[in-house]
Design an enzyme around this catalytic site. Sequence first.
Site, short mmCIF file in Angstrom:
data_model
loop_
_atom_site.label_atom_id
_atom_site.label_comp_id
_atom_site.label_asym_id
_atom_site.label_seq_id
_atom_site.Cartn_x
_atom_site.Cartn_y
_atom_site.Cartn_z
N GLU A 33 4.61 13.44 86.52
CA GLU A 33 3.32 12.75 86.41
C GLU A 33 3.12 11.81 87.58
O GLU A 33 3.98 10.99 87.87
CB GLU A 33 3.24 11.99 85.07
CG GLU A 33 2.00 11.15 84.89
CD GLU A 33 0.69 11.92 85.10
OE1 GLU A 33 0.44 12.91 84.39
OE2 GLU A 33 -0.08 11.53 86.01
N CYS A 42 -7.58 12.56 79.34
CA CYS A 42 -7.98 12.39 77.94
C CYS A 42 -7.56 11.03 77.39
O CYS A 42 -8.37 10.30 76.85
CB CYS A 42 -7.37 13.52 77.10
SG CYS A 42 -7.61 13.31 75.35
N GLY A 180 -27.13 14.06 83.53
CA GLY A 180 -26.40 15.06 82.74
C GLY A 180 -26.36 14.70 81.27
O GLY A 180 -25.88 13.63 80.90
N GLY A 271 -20.26 17.32 85.00
CA GLY A 271 -19.17 18.27 84.86
C GLY A 271 -17.90 17.80 85.55
O GLY A 271 -17.87 16.74 86.18
N ASP A 312 -7.49 22.46 81.87
CA ASP A 312 -8.70 22.37 82.69
C ASP A 312 -8.56 23.04 84.05
O ASP A 312 -9.57 23.35 84.69
CB ASP A 312 -9.07 20.89 82.95
CG ASP A 312 -9.70 20.23 81.74
OD1 ASP A 312 -9.72 20.85 80.66
OD2 ASP A 312 -10.18 19.08 81.88
N LEU A 319 -11.51 21.25 77.48
CA LEU A 319 -11.34 20.46 76.26
C LEU A 319 -9.85 20.21 76.03
O LEU A 319 -9.02 21.12 76.21
CB LEU A 319 -11.92 21.20 75.06
CG LEU A 319 -13.43 21.45 75.11
CD1 LEU A 319 -13.85 22.41 74.00
CD2 LEU A 319 -14.19 20.13 75.00
N ALA A 320 -9.53 18.99 75.58
CA ALA A 320 -8.13 18.61 75.37
C ALA A 320 -7.45 19.56 74.38
O ALA A 320 -6.31 19.99 74.59
CB ALA A 320 -8.06 17.18 74.86
N HIS A 444 -15.91 15.65 45.47
CA HIS A 444 -17.24 15.06 45.31
C HIS A 444 -17.08 13.56 45.05
O HIS A 444 -16.26 13.17 44.25
CB HIS A 444 -17.97 15.69 44.13
CG HIS A 444 -19.30 15.05 43.86
ND1 HIS A 444 -20.40 15.26 44.66
CD2 HIS A 444 -19.69 14.16 42.90
CE1 HIS A 444 -21.43 14.55 44.20
NE2 HIS A 444 -21.02 13.87 43.13
P1 NAI Z 1 -21.08 19.08 81.07
O1 NAI Z 1 -20.86 20.27 81.93
O2 NAI Z 1 -20.74 19.16 79.64
O3 NAI Z 1 -22.60 18.60 81.18
C1 NAI Z 1 -23.20 18.32 82.43
C2 NAI Z 1 -24.69 18.38 82.32
O4 NAI Z 1 -25.24 17.96 83.56
C3 NAI Z 1 -25.22 19.78 82.04
O5 NAI Z 1 -26.07 19.74 80.91
C4 NAI Z 1 -25.96 20.13 83.33
O6 NAI Z 1 -27.09 20.94 83.08
C5 NAI Z 1 -26.36 18.76 83.87
N1 NAI Z 1 -26.59 18.71 85.32
C6 NAI Z 1 -25.80 19.23 86.29
N2 NAI Z 1 -26.33 18.97 87.51
C7 NAI Z 1 -27.47 18.26 87.33
C8 NAI Z 1 -28.47 17.70 88.20
N3 NAI Z 1 -28.38 17.78 89.55
N4 NAI Z 1 -29.51 17.04 87.64
C9 NAI Z 1 -29.61 16.92 86.29
N5 NAI Z 1 -28.72 17.44 85.43
C10 NAI Z 1 -27.64 18.09 85.92
O7 NAI Z 1 -20.26 17.91 81.80
P2 NAI Z 1 -19.76 16.47 81.34
O8 NAI Z 1 -20.58 15.91 80.24
O9 NAI Z 1 -19.65 15.71 82.61
O10 NAI Z 1 -18.33 16.78 80.77
C11 NAI Z 1 -17.32 17.34 81.63
C12 NAI Z 1 -16.33 18.16 80.84
O11 NAI Z 1 -15.59 17.35 79.99
C13 NAI Z 1 -17.03 19.21 80.00
O12 NAI Z 1 -16.31 20.41 80.06
C14 NAI Z 1 -16.97 18.63 78.62
O13 NAI Z 1 -16.93 19.62 77.62
C15 NAI Z 1 -15.69 17.82 78.66
N6 NAI Z 1 -15.80 16.69 77.74
C16 NAI Z 1 -15.77 16.90 76.41
C17 NAI Z 1 -15.94 15.87 75.55
C18 NAI Z 1 -15.94 16.14 74.11
O14 NAI Z 1 -15.46 17.20 73.70
N7 NAI Z 1 -16.47 15.27 73.28
C19 NAI Z 1 -16.16 14.50 76.00
C20 NAI Z 1 -16.20 14.40 77.39
C21 NAI Z 1 -16.03 15.45 78.22
#
Ligand code: NAI
Length: 466
Positions: A33, A42, A180, A271, A312, A319-320, A444
């Site tokens: 690490e 995460c 985003g 992303g 990743d 996803l973790a 319930h």
């Molecule tokens: P994401 O890929 O989930 O969402 C990014 C969003 O930004 C998309 O809806 C996309 O259409 C939009 N976008 C991209 N370029 C753009 C632009 N120039 N203008 C406007 N909108 C734009 O990415 P996010 O939320 O950053 O998450 C990254 C990763 O981490 C994902 O794979 C996500 O699943 C994961 N993650 C999961 C979590 C959870 O399970 N609760 C929490 C945090 C992250």
Amino acid sequence: MSQLDLVVIGSGPGGYVAAIKAAQLGLKVALVEKDPTLGGTCLNVGCIPSKALLHSTEVYQQALHGKKHGLVGAEKITFDVSAMLANKDKVVAQLNKGVEYLVSKRGIEIVRGLGRLDKPGKVLVRSTGGERTLETKNILIATGSTVVELPFLKFDGETIISSDHGIALDKVPEKMVVVGAGAIGLELGSVWSRLGSQVTVVEMMTSIGGPAYDADVTKVAQAAFEKQGLKFELGAKVTGVKKASAGVSLTAERDGKVLEFPANKILVAVGRKPNTTGLGAQEAGLKLDERQRIVIDDHFRTNIPGVYAIGDVVAGPMLAHKAEEEGVAAAEIIAGKSGHVNYHIIPGVIYTEPEVAGVGMIESEAKSKNVEVKVGKFQLAGNGRAIATDATTGFVKVIADAKSDKVLGVQIVARGASEMIAAACAHMEYGGSSEDIARTCFAHPTVSESFKEAAMAVSKMSIHSL
Ligand code: NAI
């Protein structure tokens, strides 16, 4: 150190879980690490700290709206951001220690430094203390991902920030623009909006939450977030940023029109990208795909013999829990056993209020693939526990195969959807039908009964809805 069976590079949920599993199976393991603490994105700057912030701000919001429950003086409550951050740091530190304890007690050596593929069977670890070469039969790369930076919105850590900064702001920005509407944008947007920031989420797609949810799900969620004060600008592609009196102004384009959003902070959450920095991937001849992800086969093997990759840094949802499943399966394969991940049943969750969760096929996907389905839906407004706990926003939807009744997917918008989706995953893992769920006894009163009711609604037999 004599030859190891496995060197895992990266101690996120994929890497440390793989290391533990391999040690349980009798392998001699080292975990490399580069960061001072274990747990990866995460635990240190992602899932866990954001959940602590979401919880703190939920407590605040519940207190602010506590009058009807007998709370006196609720409207005068103020919020201490530094206390919230200290609590978040405490949570993270406790789990850092927990992971280190679990790993060490399994006899896994933790090697601090940046791991690099060296000659076959060798990992070179560089740290401020010097260099060390680990000799090993197998290498597992679990180096995770880092935030994507837009070329015209470079992170400065002050005005243009990533989620790494967005979990540590020492004061509430007056105006925040989030780029985003994915999980990160919605979760961190919610945190700062709950504390009084005017948050506008700019998203280039026409719906929030990404492609994993049906439109009826995201519409209900979006309406709930709007009620909480979040503003959404959908179908707007961000194009740049310029200086403005309030700080900066984000520019975007929609239908040929230029839009401007003044802000003190711009949180870019568009992303994440695979992290192969410093790994020596190119020199070692490691095959990457067009998105710089490590190419693996269905046994997590890269093109280099004895080198595996998970999480990743390979294809699939970032996803973790997906990384953890892959970590276990890869360790089993390396130990000579069979390991497998069911990629059809990887749940997704957005931890907002209400939460959004889904697993398996969505309704629109079934339609586009000409899969004949029956859909059962149950509104939380008809659930006793939801009414008693102010949690009536949302619904549960069960998507079943029209002929066999096998559950193909479940979508939920509800407080606690992240917990409820686990029952759906378990049923689906055993190939359950909607009737199997309908015939399962649920406690319930629980909001989870809505899942049972939605399953009953597949055959139009819901008890608590018409
Ligand atoms: P994401 O890929 O989930 O969402 C990014 C969003 O930004 C998309 O809806 C996309 O259409 C939009 N976008 C991209 N370029 C753009 C632009 N120039 N203008 C406007 N909108 C734009 O990415 P996010 O939320 O950053 O998450 C990254 C990763 O981490 C994902 O794979 C996500 O699943 C994961 N993650 C999961 C979590 C959870 O399970 N609760 C929490 C945090 C992250």
